[in-house]
Design a protein around this motif. Structure first.
Motif, short mmCIF file in Angstrom:
data_model
loop_
_atom_site.label_atom_id
_atom_site.label_comp_id
_atom_site.label_asym_id
_atom_site.label_seq_id
_atom_site.Cartn_x
_atom_site.Cartn_y
_atom_site.Cartn_z
N GLY A 80 -4.90 16.09 -12.86
CA GLY A 80 -6.14 16.18 -13.61
C GLY A 80 -6.20 15.06 -14.64
N MET A 81 -7.39 14.59 -14.91
CA MET A 81 -7.55 13.55 -15.93
C MET A 81 -8.98 13.59 -16.43
SD MET A 81 -7.42 10.38 -13.22
CE MET A 81 -6.36 11.31 -12.10
N GLU A 82 -9.17 13.14 -17.64
CA GLU A 82 -10.51 13.04 -18.19
C GLU A 82 -11.09 11.69 -17.81
OE1 GLU A 82 -12.35 12.65 -22.59
OE2 GLU A 82 -11.08 14.41 -22.27
N ILE A 83 -12.20 11.71 -17.12
CA ILE A 83 -12.90 10.48 -16.72
C ILE A 83 -14.33 10.61 -17.18
CG2 ILE A 83 -13.61 9.01 -14.81
CD1 ILE A 83 -11.24 10.01 -13.22
N GLY A 84 -14.76 9.69 -18.03
CA GLY A 84 -16.09 9.82 -18.62
C GLY A 84 -16.11 11.02 -19.54
N LEU A 85 -17.05 11.92 -19.31
CA LEU A 85 -17.18 13.11 -20.16
C LEU A 85 -16.65 14.37 -19.49
CD1 LEU A 85 -20.80 12.48 -21.53
CD2 LEU A 85 -18.61 11.90 -22.60
N LYS A 86 -15.99 14.23 -18.33
CA LYS A 86 -15.55 15.40 -17.59
C LYS A 86 -14.07 15.34 -17.25
CE LYS A 86 -20.01 16.31 -15.35
NZ LYS A 86 -20.71 16.50 -14.05
N ASN A 87 -13.47 16.52 -17.10
CA ASN A 87 -12.13 16.62 -16.55
C ASN A 87 -12.25 16.69 -15.04
OD1 ASN A 87 -10.65 16.70 -18.98
ND2 ASN A 87 -11.20 18.84 -19.26
N ARG A 88 -11.48 15.89 -14.35
CA ARG A 88 -11.53 15.87 -12.90
C ARG A 88 -10.12 16.00 -12.34
NH1 ARG A 88 -16.59 14.69 -11.41
NH2 ARG A 88 -17.91 13.51 -12.85
N TYR A 89 -10.04 16.69 -11.19
CA TYR A 89 -8.75 16.86 -10.51
C TYR A 89 -8.83 16.21 -9.15
CZ TYR A 89 -7.81 20.19 -14.21
OH TYR A 89 -7.62 20.76 -15.44
N ARG A 90 -7.76 15.53 -8.79
CA ARG A 90 -7.72 14.85 -7.49
C ARG A 90 -6.36 15.09 -6.86
NH1 ARG A 90 -11.74 10.75 -7.94
NH2 ARG A 90 -11.55 10.49 -5.68
N MET A 91 -6.33 15.02 -5.54
CA MET A 91 -5.07 15.00 -4.81
C MET A 91 -4.72 13.53 -4.57
SD MET A 91 -3.74 17.98 -4.32
CE MET A 91 -2.48 17.32 -3.22
N LEU A 92 -3.64 13.06 -5.19
CA LEU A 92 -3.25 11.66 -5.12
C LEU A 92 -1.91 11.51 -4.42
CD1 LEU A 92 -4.07 10.63 -8.83
CD2 LEU A 92 -5.60 10.63 -6.84
N ARG A 93 -1.76 10.43 -3.67
CA ARG A 93 -0.49 10.17 -2.97
C ARG A 93 0.25 9.03 -3.67
NH1 ARG A 93 -0.87 10.01 3.20
NH2 ARG A 93 -0.75 12.24 2.75
N PHE A 94 1.56 9.27 -3.87
CA PHE A 94 2.42 8.28 -4.52
C PHE A 94 3.58 7.92 -3.59
CE2 PHE A 94 0.27 10.71 -7.75
CZ PHE A 94 -0.21 9.73 -8.61
N VAL A 95 3.92 6.64 -3.58
CA VAL A 95 5.03 6.16 -2.76
C VAL A 95 6.02 5.43 -3.65
CG1 VAL A 95 3.66 5.96 -0.65
CG2 VAL A 95 3.80 4.03 -2.21
N PRO A 96 7.31 5.47 -3.30
CA PRO A 96 8.29 4.72 -4.08
C PRO A 96 8.01 3.22 -3.99
CG PRO A 96 9.37 6.30 -2.61
CD PRO A 96 7.93 6.23 -2.20
N GLN A 97 8.15 2.54 -5.10
CA GLN A 97 7.98 1.09 -5.12
C GLN A 97 8.94 0.52 -6.16
OE1 GLN A 97 4.30 -0.82 -6.60
NE2 GLN A 97 4.23 -1.83 -4.61
N GLY A 98 9.90 -0.24 -5.68
CA GLY A 98 10.92 -0.77 -6.58
C GLY A 98 11.68 0.38 -7.23
N MET A 99 11.76 0.36 -8.56
CA MET A 99 12.44 1.42 -9.30
C MET A 99 11.46 2.51 -9.75
SD MET A 99 15.54 0.51 -9.18
CE MET A 99 16.26 1.67 -10.35
N GLY A 100 10.20 2.39 -9.36
CA GLY A 100 9.20 3.36 -9.80
C GLY A 100 8.35 3.87 -8.65
N TRP A 101 7.07 4.11 -8.96
CA TRP A 101 6.14 4.68 -7.98
C TRP A 101 4.83 3.91 -8.03
CZ3 TRP A 101 7.27 8.87 -4.78
CH2 TRP A 101 8.49 9.51 -5.04
N ALA A 102 4.14 3.91 -6.90
CA ALA A 102 2.80 3.33 -6.83
C ALA A 102 1.86 4.36 -6.23
CB ALA A 102 2.82 2.07 -5.97
N MET A 103 0.63 4.36 -6.70
CA MET A 103 -0.38 5.21 -6.11
C MET A 103 -0.88 4.55 -4.84
SD MET A 103 -3.89 6.65 -7.80
CE MET A 103 -5.30 6.38 -6.74
N GLN A 104 -0.75 5.25 -3.71
CA GLN A 104 -1.07 4.66 -2.42
C GLN A 104 -2.42 5.11 -1.90
OE1 GLN A 104 -0.84 6.35 0.83
NE2 GLN A 104 -0.73 4.61 2.22
N ARG A 105 -2.87 6.30 -2.34
CA ARG A 105 -4.12 6.82 -1.78
C ARG A 105 -4.66 7.93 -2.67
NH1 ARG A 105 -4.69 9.84 4.10
NH2 ARG A 105 -6.86 10.48 3.86
N ALA A 106 -5.98 8.02 -2.74
CA ALA A 106 -6.65 9.10 -3.46
C ALA A 106 -7.32 10.05 -2.47
CB ALA A 106 -7.70 8.53 -4.42
N ASP A 107 -7.52 11.29 -2.92
CA ASP A 107 -8.22 12.30 -2.11
C ASP A 107 -7.52 12.59 -0.79
OD1 ASP A 107 -10.21 12.70 -4.01
OD2 ASP A 107 -11.40 11.05 -3.25
#
Length: 203
Positions: A80-107
């Motif tokens: 969940g995150m606040e975007i504009g004036l609303k709280n929104r929830y999304r299903m996000l995909r994360f993949v390992p990248q280097g020593m951290g993570w990258a967002m690979q896909r939304a919804d």
């Protein structure tokens, strides 16, 4: 101004070693913000800067993460995150990248609850119904049905609304002689455990 979260990000990100645990809240936020920065276009005016600032995600809320069923090493997380004036929830995909993570896909697709947990939650609803029945014979008949209850299918799971951290699924349940299909709405407790949505919350 480009949308912050296109439905499908086609960039193929390099995968690191398979991650044994999901990204932390801090890693999720860093990956989301990195994607936002990558999607920004140069501001042509003060108005552009204001719009970019307004629609930059903030005040994150972190739901559970699940191992992706379609991409090895990836995790799908309810965020969940606040975007504009609303709280929104999304299903996000994360993949390992280097020593951290990258967002690979939304919804990405919402997770499907385990059948045994769905059975437990449906029985909890039937328990409440049984407690409201005055007739002893009817109450016992319902109790007997609960013992025979089976979950035959869980279909079409999706976020009920991007403004609420709830997942609605179509559940087919019954016993050997009859079955029925109806929507069920689920939320998550502080431990990421599936729970029934409170009665009246859009169910």
């Amino acid at each position: 101004m480009k949308p912050l979260f296109p439905a499908l990000l086609l960039t193929v990100l390099p995968l690191g070693a398979l991650a044994a645990s999901p990204p932390t809240p801090a890693q999720i936020e860093a990956a989301v913000m990195a994607m936002v920065e990558a999607e920004k276009t140069p501001a042509a005016s003060t108005q552009d800067l204001l719009l970019q600032s307004m629609f930059t995600p903030r005040r994150f809320e972190h739901g559970p993460c699940w191992t992706s069923t379609t991409l090895a090493g990836a995790y799908d997380c309810l965020v969940g995150m606040e975007i504009g004036l609303k709280n929104r929830y999304r299903m996000l995909r994360f993949v390992p990248q280097g020593m951290g993570w990258a967002m690979q896909r939304a919804d990405v697709d919402a997770p499907v609850p385990p059948r045994e947990r769905v059975r437990e939650l449906l029985n909890a609803q039937l328990d409440r119904r049984a407690a409201s029945i005055d007739d002893a014979a009817t109450r016992e008949e319902l109790r007997a049905f609960q013992q025979r209850l089976q979950i035959f299918a869980i279909d079409d799971c999706e976020l009920r609304s991007t403004e609420a951290p709830e997942i609605r699924c179509t559940v087919t349940a019954g016993d050997a002689t009859e079955r029925g299909t109806e929507p069920q709405t689920y939320v998550f407790d502080a431990h990421g455990q599936w729970q029934n949505a409170a009665p009246g919350d859009g169910r």
